[in-house]
Scaffold this motif. Structure first.
Motif, PDB file in Angstrom:
ATOM      1  N   ARG A   1       5.772   1.915  -3.647  1.00  0.00           N
ATOM      2  CA  ARG A   1       5.860   0.614  -2.999  1.00  0.00           C
ATOM      3  C   ARG A   1       6.749   0.678  -1.764  1.00  0.00           C
ATOM      4  O   ARG A   1       7.728   1.429  -1.698  1.00  0.00           O
ATOM      5  CB  ARG A   1       6.400  -0.422  -3.980  1.00  0.00           C
ATOM      6  CG  ARG A   1       5.483  -0.716  -5.126  1.00  0.00           C
ATOM      7  CD  ARG A   1       6.172  -1.467  -6.251  1.00  0.00           C
ATOM      8  NE  ARG A   1       6.741  -2.745  -5.800  1.00  0.00           N
ATOM      9  CZ  ARG A   1       7.397  -3.568  -6.599  1.00  0.00           C
ATOM     10  NH1 ARG A   1       7.613  -3.235  -7.870  1.00  0.00           N
ATOM     11  NH2 ARG A   1       7.866  -4.725  -6.130  1.00  0.00           N
TER      12      ARG A   1
ATOM     13  N   PHE B   1       4.316  -3.450   1.969  1.00  0.00           N
ATOM     14  CA  PHE B   1       3.256  -3.628   0.979  1.00  0.00           C
ATOM     15  C   PHE B   1       3.595  -4.772   0.029  1.00  0.00           C
ATOM     16  O   PHE B   1       2.720  -5.566  -0.332  1.00  0.00           O
ATOM     17  CB  PHE B   1       3.058  -2.329   0.202  1.00  0.00           C
ATOM     18  CG  PHE B   1       1.904  -2.372  -0.763  1.00  0.00           C
ATOM     19  CD1 PHE B   1       0.608  -2.214  -0.315  1.00  0.00           C
ATOM     20  CD2 PHE B   1       2.119  -2.587  -2.113  1.00  0.00           C
ATOM     21  CE1 PHE B   1      -0.466  -2.265  -1.194  1.00  0.00           C
ATOM     22  CE2 PHE B   1       1.056  -2.637  -3.001  1.00  0.00           C
ATOM     23  CZ  PHE B   1      -0.239  -2.469  -2.535  1.00  0.00           C
TER      24      PHE B   1
ATOM     25  N   ARG C   1      -4.132 -10.279   3.798  1.00  0.00           N
ATOM     26  CA  ARG C   1      -4.970  -9.206   3.259  1.00  0.00           C
ATOM     27  C   ARG C   1      -6.448  -9.489   3.518  1.00  0.00           C
ATOM     28  O   ARG C   1      -7.229  -8.566   3.758  1.00  0.00           O
ATOM     29  CB  ARG C   1      -4.718  -9.035   1.764  1.00  0.00           C
ATOM     30  CG  ARG C   1      -3.274  -8.736   1.424  1.00  0.00           C
ATOM     31  CD  ARG C   1      -3.109  -8.058   0.082  1.00  0.00           C
ATOM     32  NE  ARG C   1      -3.738  -8.757  -1.014  1.00  0.00           N
ATOM     33  CZ  ARG C   1      -3.205  -9.761  -1.691  1.00  0.00           C
ATOM     34  NH1 ARG C   1      -1.997 -10.221  -1.346  1.00  0.00           N
ATOM     35  NH2 ARG C   1      -3.837 -10.323  -2.698  1.00  0.00           N
TER      36      ARG C   1
ATOM     37  N   PRO D   1       0.150   1.488  -0.128  1.00  0.00           N
ATOM     38  CA  PRO D   1       1.447   2.049  -0.519  1.00  0.00           C
ATOM     39  C   PRO D   1       1.570   3.487  -0.041  1.00  0.00           C
ATOM     40  O   PRO D   1       0.589   4.104   0.397  1.00  0.00           O
ATOM     41  CB  PRO D   1       1.411   1.958  -2.048  1.00  0.00           C
ATOM     42  CG  PRO D   1      -0.032   1.913  -2.397  1.00  0.00           C
ATOM     43  CD  PRO D   1      -0.705   1.176  -1.285  1.00  0.00           C
TER      44      PRO D   1
END
Length: 787
Positions: free
Chosen positions: A605, A609, A619, A634
């Protein structure tokens, strides 16, 4: 209060209007919904504006009038499905109407003979079109336009010659009167006949091989020809069927009207074309049903009938029909080209992802997740000999297996695993693996389901579907992406189906979407049944049965969590969070020798992200506007393996921060003091020596015991045994030696004069087959190759 809020939030993330619309657009039955709604709207409008329009008497009258046009529209629909068109349906209808009256009034044939003769006339007229289009390969539009002109002129000439005869004569027949005005259970006979014909045609078009052939021809004649379909004959028979349906319409019209003139059937070809295209039968061919054609026919019939009854002039009605045809054709062309794009734009529907805070992973941090270089010097096995070993496992003999992206299970053996062989070619994308008690290798195969590989390399299917979710529009019984699996002590296989909306090639969209589209499934070999254990799960990935066998551990890749689901004990059926604050996206989970567990992190991570996880609109725009290789993801160039205990506490971590040797780690297995590493994008299998562990511990022995043999506990013995029986060489039963010696002289005397001839024939036959490359031999892997 908080539990109610969480439940409501989960329900919101599970359902959305965009999600519902995208699933509706994927269904073939949804396309006629709009025409059907228009049909209901038209009837409602006319029922409110025209007196007694909705009465039973008027409805029966409308059915009697519609049936004849329905036959003609059905004929046009069949021609359009094959990629053609029949502009002569109106003229054939008119000529068959004349033929029925001619046979009855002029020739004075009985009704039982006149009706088949009229159907034969229609079939012969249709065969002319079929011969020209099917066998001589003429263009359907021009061919049927010419036959329309010729047949219409013929009808006018015949009407002029026999108009007086038809006007002064009549048919005295109860059967003919019943055909023209009779009813069956209150339904007009012509409408009842049309309904029966529709049922037969529906079964023919959608459930028979010949109906599939017609659709295939309409989609691509070249492909249909290469598939072995008799394209010419099928086209010929389609136009014969079209002519026969028009003849049936002409018979009912003749029985009802008992007259003919130059205007009979004029314009019906364009009305029928408008109707079927409006109903959803594509002009390009290859798509359509009889019910869609009838919906469109009802719309046009109700519109024309309603406008006439409202006093609208005929030329206005024709203009309206023409505009509807133009709009229907435009919509059909545009929708056929852009349907996929429209669905794609609304199919991906991101939601808010509730990620917990990420722990510190910086080198030197006090947390067990701190980065280190303990994987950099891992020994490489099979460099460039294995492509993307997503999972690795070792058998009782210490041989190493890897599931690769080319559909193979690769096995390494010998000193330092130098010997490589293809253990089995399953196909699909093999992912998670586990050995059962009988040493069958059970494999989760994305796109196929769960399969097994017997110790001798024989492949058998375990399961490829589960129970369907009753309230879902799309059938989710098929296993789209079986990801990882494990086997409980009672033999039940628990495996993850990480998404029910996407395939293997697009599964990253499911993670970006952040919705609970996955599920955990269980296969019981004792009952040979498959059922969904947990539905609506966030991308379930790794599956591991706990050391005591009372629960299964589930890795949620999109939520960065590990869950525990109880399958036995007082908490049976409950699911709880075991690990919440993970530094990356978890993948496979496996047992460790000290009673703990191994966990692979496929991605790490990042703050960016995590921020994107809370921004579904961002997104969505990224998916629509940014190329796939530039999507936010990621950190995939950091290999990481964790160890955690039964309480969900992280104990240690192993890292390759460079990502040179082992990036995108997805699996790991402990075996005799070593940890073996597999990765989705790696070109090798890694191995590191573990300190302070039991060097004699193996995964198989931990599951099934050190000397577990072929014991029948319902663990696939039947499937493996069936495979071995099917592939065992045939052997003649042993006979008693004394009996064999006693029968030998008799057998020699009986076959001495024929054995040499049979052997010679055998040699000649196989010599020719080898020369033509027809003999097959079995390789070591069980596959057939030409000699």
């Amino acid at each position: 209060m908080s539990m109610a809020v969480d439940s409501f939030a989960a329900s919101v993330r599970r359902f959305s209007p965009r999600l519902l619309l995208s699933e509706l657009l994927l269904k073939q039955w949804f396309e006629p919904v709009v025409p059907f709604t228009v049909m209901i709207g038209l009837w409602t409008y006319f029922a409110l504006t025209i007196p007694d329009y909705a009465s039973v008497q008027n409805s029966v009258s409308l059915l009697r009038l519609f049936a004849e046009f329905g036959f003609v529209a059905l004929a046009m629909g069949f021609c359009l499905v094959t990629g053609g068109i029949d502009l002569s349906v109106g003229a054939i209808f008119a000529l068959c109407n004349f033929a029925a009256l001619y046979f009855l009034l002029v020739r004075e044939w009985p009704v039982g003979l006149a009706i088949p003769a009229t159907l034969l006339v229609g079939a012969l007229l249709g065969s002319i079109n079929g011969f020209l289009i099917g066998f001589l390969k003429t263009r359907p539009f021009l061919t049927t336009l010419v036959t329309l002109i010729i047949l219409r002129a013929s009808v006018n000439l015949l009407n002029t010659s026999y108009a007086q005869v038809f006007a002064t004569n009549s048919v005295e027949s109860d059967a003919w009167d019943f055909v023209g005005g009779g009813s069956v259970l209150g339904i007009p006979i012509n409408a009842a006949t049309l309904f029966v014909v529709l049922l037969i045609c529906h079964i023919f078009l959608s459930r028979s091989r010949y109906g599939w052939h017609l659709t295939a021809i309409g989609a691509s004649r070249k492909a249909a020809r290469h598939a072995g379909i008799r394209v010419r004959l099928m086209l010929f028979m389609t136009y014969v069927l079209s002519g026969t349906l028009c003849a049936a319409s002409g018979i009912f019209y003749a029985a009802r009207q008992a007259s003919t003139d130059s205007t009979t059937g004029v314009g019906w070809e364009f009305q029928a074309l408008t109707a079927v295209v409006l109903g959803g039968v594509s002009l390009a061919g290859g798509k359509g049903t009889v019910w869609r054609a009838m919906i469109g026919a009802l719309i046009i019939f109700l519109l024309i009938n309603g406008l006439v009854r409202m006093g609208i002039p005929g030329y206005v009605t024709s203009a309206v029909t023409g505009m509807i045809l133009l709009a229907a054709v435009g919509i059909d062309v545009k929708w056929s080209k852009n349907r996929g794009k429209a669905i794609q734009k609304i199919y991906v529907n991101p939601a808010f992802v509730p990620l917990a805070s990420a722990p510190a992973v910086q080198p030197g941090a006090t947390s067990p997740y701190a980065q280190n270089d303990r994987l950099i010097n891992a020994q490489a096995i099979g460099v460039d000999q294995v492509e993307g070993p997503e999972d690795v496992i070792l058998d009782r003999q210490g041989r190493l297996y890897g599931s690769t992206r080319d559909g193979n299970v690769i096995r390494f053996s010998g000193p330092d695993f130098k010997t490589r062989e293809v253990f089995a070619h399953i196909g699909g994308r093999p992912l998670g693996m586990q050995f059962d008690r009988d040493e069958n290798l059970i494999v989760a195969v994305a796109g196929m389901g769960v399969y097994g590989v017997a110790p001798d390399g024989g492949i058998f299917k375990v399961t490829d579907e589960t129970n369907r979710t009753w309230y879902k529009l799309n059938d989710d019984s098929r296993l789209r992406m079986a990801d990882d699996l494990d086997i409980a002590p009672d033999g039940k296989i628990y495996f993850s189906d990480c998404t029910t909306r996407y395939e293997m090639t697009t599964n990253t969209l499911d993670i970006l979407e952040g919705r609970p589209n996955g599920r955990v499934v269980c296969y019981d070999p004792a009952t040979k049944t498959t059922r969904t254990v947990i539905n609506h799960f966030y991308f379930p990935n790794g599956i591991c049965v706990s050391h005591d066998g009372k629960s299964i551990l589930i890795a949620s890749t999109s939520l960065c969590k590990v869950f525990r689901h109880w399958v036995d004990g007082p908490n049976k059926g409950k699911t709880e969070v075991l690990m919440d604050e993970l530094p990356g996206n978890p993948d496979n989970i496996n047992r460790a020798s000290d009673g703990t567990y191994w966990l692979a992190l496929v991605g790490i991570r990042t703050p960016t992200f995590d921020l994107a996880a809370r921004k579904p609109g961002f997104r969505l725009r990224m998916v629509k506007q940014v190329p796939t290789d530039e999507w936010l993801a990621p950190a995939l160039n950091h290999g990481c393996v964790l160890k955690f205990n039964e309480q969900g506490e992280a104990l240690e971590s192993w890292w390759d921060p460079t990502g040179i040797s082992h990036s995108t780690l997805t699996s790991m297995r402990e075996h005799e003091g070593y940890l073996y590493l597999g990765g989705l994008e790696n070109n090798r299998i890694g191995r590191i020596k573990l300190d302070g562990v039991d060097d004699s511990w193996t995964g198989y022995d931990a599951y099934w015991g050190a000397k577990a043999g072929w014991r029948n506990n319902g663990i696939f013995r039947s499937s493996a045994a069936r495979y071995q029986k099917r592939h065992r060489p045939r052997r003649r039963p042993e006979r008693d030696p004394a009996a064999r010696r006693r029968d030998e002289p008799e057998r020699s005397a009986r076959h001495s004069h024929t054995d040499w001839r049979a052997a010679a024939r055998h040699r000649r036959r196989h010599r020719g087959r080898r020369r033509r490359g027809l003999c097959l031999r079995r390789t070591a892997g069980g596959q057939a190759q030409r000699q």
